[in-house]
Design a protein around this motif. Sequence first.
Motif, PDB file in Angstrom:
ATOM      1  N   HIS A  50     -25.487  29.193  42.331  1.00 34.97           N
ATOM      2  CA  HIS A  50     -24.400  30.166  42.152  1.00 34.97           C
ATOM      3  C   HIS A  50     -24.956  31.551  41.863  1.00 34.97           C
ATOM      4  O   HIS A  50     -24.485  32.551  42.411  1.00 34.97           O
ATOM      5  CB  HIS A  50     -23.495  29.715  41.006  1.00 34.97           C
ATOM      6  CG  HIS A  50     -22.277  30.569  40.832  1.00 34.97           C
ATOM      7  ND1 HIS A  50     -22.299  31.790  40.171  1.00 34.97           N
ATOM      8  CD2 HIS A  50     -20.996  30.394  41.243  1.00 34.97           C
ATOM      9  CE1 HIS A  50     -21.097  32.316  40.178  1.00 34.97           C
ATOM     10  NE2 HIS A  50     -20.282  31.494  40.815  1.00 34.97           N
ATOM     11  N   GLU A  54     -24.144  34.846  44.101  1.00 35.09           N
ATOM     12  CA  GLU A  54     -23.461  35.933  43.398  1.00 35.09           C
ATOM     13  C   GLU A  54     -24.257  37.229  43.498  1.00 35.09           C
ATOM     14  O   GLU A  54     -23.682  38.320  43.668  1.00 35.09           O
ATOM     15  CB  GLU A  54     -23.266  35.541  41.935  1.00 35.09           C
ATOM     16  CG  GLU A  54     -22.477  36.539  41.113  1.00 35.09           C
ATOM     17  CD  GLU A  54     -22.232  36.030  39.703  1.00 35.09           C
ATOM     18  OE1 GLU A  54     -21.066  35.942  39.301  1.00 35.09           O
ATOM     19  OE2 GLU A  54     -23.228  35.706  39.007  1.00 35.09           O
ATOM     20  N   TRP A  57     -23.662  38.824  46.892  1.00 36.74           N
ATOM     21  CA  TRP A  57     -22.319  39.396  46.999  1.00 36.74           C
ATOM     22  C   TRP A  57     -22.193  40.687  46.186  1.00 36.74           C
ATOM     23  O   TRP A  57     -21.681  41.696  46.664  1.00 36.74           O
ATOM     24  CB  TRP A  57     -21.280  38.374  46.550  1.00 36.74           C
ATOM     25  CG  TRP A  57     -19.896  38.948  46.495  1.00 36.74           C
ATOM     26  CD1 TRP A  57     -19.157  39.245  45.388  1.00 36.74           C
ATOM     27  CD2 TRP A  57     -19.085  39.317  47.612  1.00 36.74           C
ATOM     28  NE1 TRP A  57     -17.941  39.775  45.726  1.00 36.74           N
ATOM     29  CE2 TRP A  57     -17.869  39.831  47.105  1.00 36.74           C
ATOM     30  CE3 TRP A  57     -19.254  39.270  48.999  1.00 36.74           C
ATOM     31  CZ2 TRP A  57     -16.844  40.283  47.919  1.00 36.74           C
ATOM     32  CZ3 TRP A  57     -18.228  39.728  49.822  1.00 36.74           C
ATOM     33  CH2 TRP A  57     -17.043  40.225  49.280  1.00 36.74           C
ATOM     34  N   ASN A  63     -21.019  38.278  52.741  1.00 39.60           N
ATOM     35  CA  ASN A  63     -20.667  36.872  52.644  1.00 39.60           C
ATOM     36  C   ASN A  63     -21.962  36.076  52.798  1.00 39.60           C
ATOM     37  O   ASN A  63     -22.758  36.340  53.705  1.00 39.60           O
ATOM     38  CB  ASN A  63     -19.675  36.485  53.732  1.00 39.60           C
ATOM     39  CG  ASN A  63     -18.340  37.187  53.565  1.00 39.60           C
ATOM     40  OD1 ASN A  63     -17.847  37.338  52.451  1.00 39.60           O
ATOM     41  ND2 ASN A  63     -17.761  37.628  54.664  1.00 39.60           N
ATOM     42  N   VAL A 125     -20.298  32.063  48.979  1.00 41.22           N
ATOM     43  CA  VAL A 125     -19.412  33.110  48.482  1.00 41.22           C
ATOM     44  C   VAL A 125     -18.831  33.839  49.687  1.00 41.22           C
ATOM     45  O   VAL A 125     -19.556  34.269  50.591  1.00 41.22           O
ATOM     46  CB  VAL A 125     -20.137  34.099  47.533  1.00 41.22           C
ATOM     47  CG1 VAL A 125     -21.365  34.738  48.182  1.00 41.22           C
ATOM     48  CG2 VAL A 125     -19.170  35.185  47.045  1.00 41.22           C
ATOM     49  N   HIS A 126     -17.504  33.913  49.724  1.00 43.72           N
ATOM     50  CA  HIS A 126     -16.810  34.605  50.810  1.00 43.72           C
ATOM     51  C   HIS A 126     -15.741  35.491  50.194  1.00 43.72           C
ATOM     52  O   HIS A 126     -14.802  35.000  49.566  1.00 43.72           O
ATOM     53  CB  HIS A 126     -16.175  33.604  51.779  1.00 43.72           C
ATOM     54  CG  HIS A 126     -15.565  34.263  52.983  1.00 43.72           C
ATOM     55  ND1 HIS A 126     -14.259  34.690  53.004  1.00 43.72           N
ATOM     56  CD2 HIS A 126     -16.097  34.577  54.188  1.00 43.72           C
ATOM     57  CE1 HIS A 126     -14.002  35.239  54.186  1.00 43.72           C
ATOM     58  NE2 HIS A 126     -15.095  35.181  54.919  1.00 43.72           N
ATOM     59  N   ARG A 127     -15.945  36.786  50.318  1.00 43.56           N
ATOM     60  CA  ARG A 127     -15.026  37.772  49.749  1.00 43.56           C
ATOM     61  C   ARG A 127     -14.742  37.505  48.265  1.00 43.56           C
ATOM     62  O   ARG A 127     -13.601  37.577  47.809  1.00 43.56           O
ATOM     63  CB  ARG A 127     -13.728  37.824  50.557  1.00 43.56           C
ATOM     64  CG  ARG A 127     -13.951  38.308  51.974  1.00 43.56           C
ATOM     65  CD  ARG A 127     -12.668  38.565  52.719  1.00 43.56           C
ATOM     66  NE  ARG A 127     -12.927  39.078  54.048  1.00 43.56           N
ATOM     67  CZ  ARG A 127     -11.977  39.393  54.920  1.00 43.56           C
ATOM     68  NH1 ARG A 127     -10.704  39.265  54.584  1.00 43.56           N
ATOM     69  NH2 ARG A 127     -12.284  39.853  56.118  1.00 43.56           N
ATOM     70  N   LYS A 129     -14.902  34.738  46.549  1.00 42.45           N
ATOM     71  CA  LYS A 129     -14.517  33.381  46.166  1.00 42.45           C
ATOM     72  C   LYS A 129     -15.712  32.451  46.361  1.00 42.45           C
ATOM     73  O   LYS A 129     -16.448  32.569  47.350  1.00 42.45           O
ATOM     74  CB  LYS A 129     -13.326  32.893  46.994  1.00 42.45           C
ATOM     75  CG  LYS A 129     -12.034  33.650  46.696  1.00 42.45           C
ATOM     76  CD  LYS A 129     -10.864  33.055  47.458  1.00 42.45           C
ATOM     77  CE  LYS A 129      -9.563  33.784  47.130  1.00 42.45           C
ATOM     78  NZ  LYS A 129      -8.410  33.214  47.872  1.00 42.45           N
ATOM     79  N   TYR A 130     -15.872  31.517  45.432  1.00 40.89           N
ATOM     80  CA  TYR A 130     -17.057  30.663  45.423  1.00 40.89           C
ATOM     81  C   TYR A 130     -16.695  29.197  45.678  1.00 40.89           C
ATOM     82  O   TYR A 130     -15.677  28.695  45.181  1.00 40.89           O
ATOM     83  CB  TYR A 130     -17.785  30.781  44.076  1.00 40.89           C
ATOM     84  CG  TYR A 130     -18.386  32.158  43.868  1.00 40.89           C
ATOM     85  CD1 TYR A 130     -19.702  32.417  44.222  1.00 40.89           C
ATOM     86  CD2 TYR A 130     -17.621  33.198  43.354  1.00 40.89           C
ATOM     87  CE1 TYR A 130     -20.257  33.683  44.047  1.00 40.89           C
ATOM     88  CE2 TYR A 130     -18.164  34.464  43.181  1.00 40.89           C
ATOM     89  CZ  TYR A 130     -19.478  34.696  43.535  1.00 40.89           C
ATOM     90  OH  TYR A 130     -20.012  35.946  43.383  1.00 40.89           O
ATOM     91  N   TYR A 131     -17.544  28.534  46.431  1.00 40.63           N
ATOM     92  CA  TYR A 131     -17.374  27.121  46.761  1.00 40.63           C
ATOM     93  C   TYR A 131     -18.747  26.453  46.666  1.00 40.63           C
ATOM     94  O   TYR A 131     -19.752  27.049  47.047  1.00 40.63           O
ATOM     95  CB  TYR A 131     -16.840  26.959  48.189  1.00 40.63           C
ATOM     96  CG  TYR A 131     -15.661  27.849  48.526  1.00 40.63           C
ATOM     97  CD1 TYR A 131     -14.358  27.382  48.407  1.00 40.63           C
ATOM     98  CD2 TYR A 131     -15.855  29.162  48.981  1.00 40.63           C
ATOM     99  CE1 TYR A 131     -13.267  28.205  48.716  1.00 40.63           C
ATOM    100  CE2 TYR A 131     -14.774  29.983  49.291  1.00 40.63           C
ATOM    101  CZ  TYR A 131     -13.486  29.505  49.165  1.00 40.63           C
ATOM    102  OH  TYR A 131     -12.425  30.309  49.472  1.00 40.63           O
TER     103      TYR A 131
END
Length: 197
Positions: A50, A54, A57, A63, A125-127, A129-131
């Motif tokens: 993460h 991060e 980003w 992204n 991380v896309h715009r 938001k984290y997955y």
Amino acid sequence: MELCFATNNLHKLAEIQDLMGAEFRLLTLEDIGCFEDIPETQPTIAANSHQKAEYIWEHFGANAFADDTGLEVYALDNEPGVYSARYAGPQRDANDNIEHLWHRLAETGKTLPSPARFVTIITLVHRGKYYQFEGIMEGSIIAKKRGTNGFGYDPVFLPLGHSRTFAEMSREEKGQLSHRAKAFEKLVEFLKQSPLE
């Protein structure tokens, strides 16, 4: 879709581009102008993953996805874990790490092979938001290096149900069953099923 893969490891980059396929264009850190070392200071594999995503980003607005992988040896209370790359010291030398691993196992009095697993956590991380996606490969640590392919602990890791180490397999073979492959399969499935705007 363009995504930055937050790594400087060319072995990983080649493996992952094979897995991602032509519909995804991977950008390197160099492509987005990132030439500094990305921090990896967290105490867990998931948190390290993460942190790296991060960083990309927040500093470059790209992204991105980042992975972190650790070898967990059960007889050593899941060492080396998050410290796998620098287990024997900051030089991050694979041979040194393997020798140190064997030494630590010898200290416990455990015989080889010794049950272990590889764990990979990917953070996308896309715009903003984290997955996260996880991949696990069970196996064992053996007493002698075998094979010249791969990297890291591959010459001494025998995947469960197989007679060859990761280092004895081709990149394509390893790419079909490895912990990293399992995590990236989940990432690719997510990207295909949940198109991100």
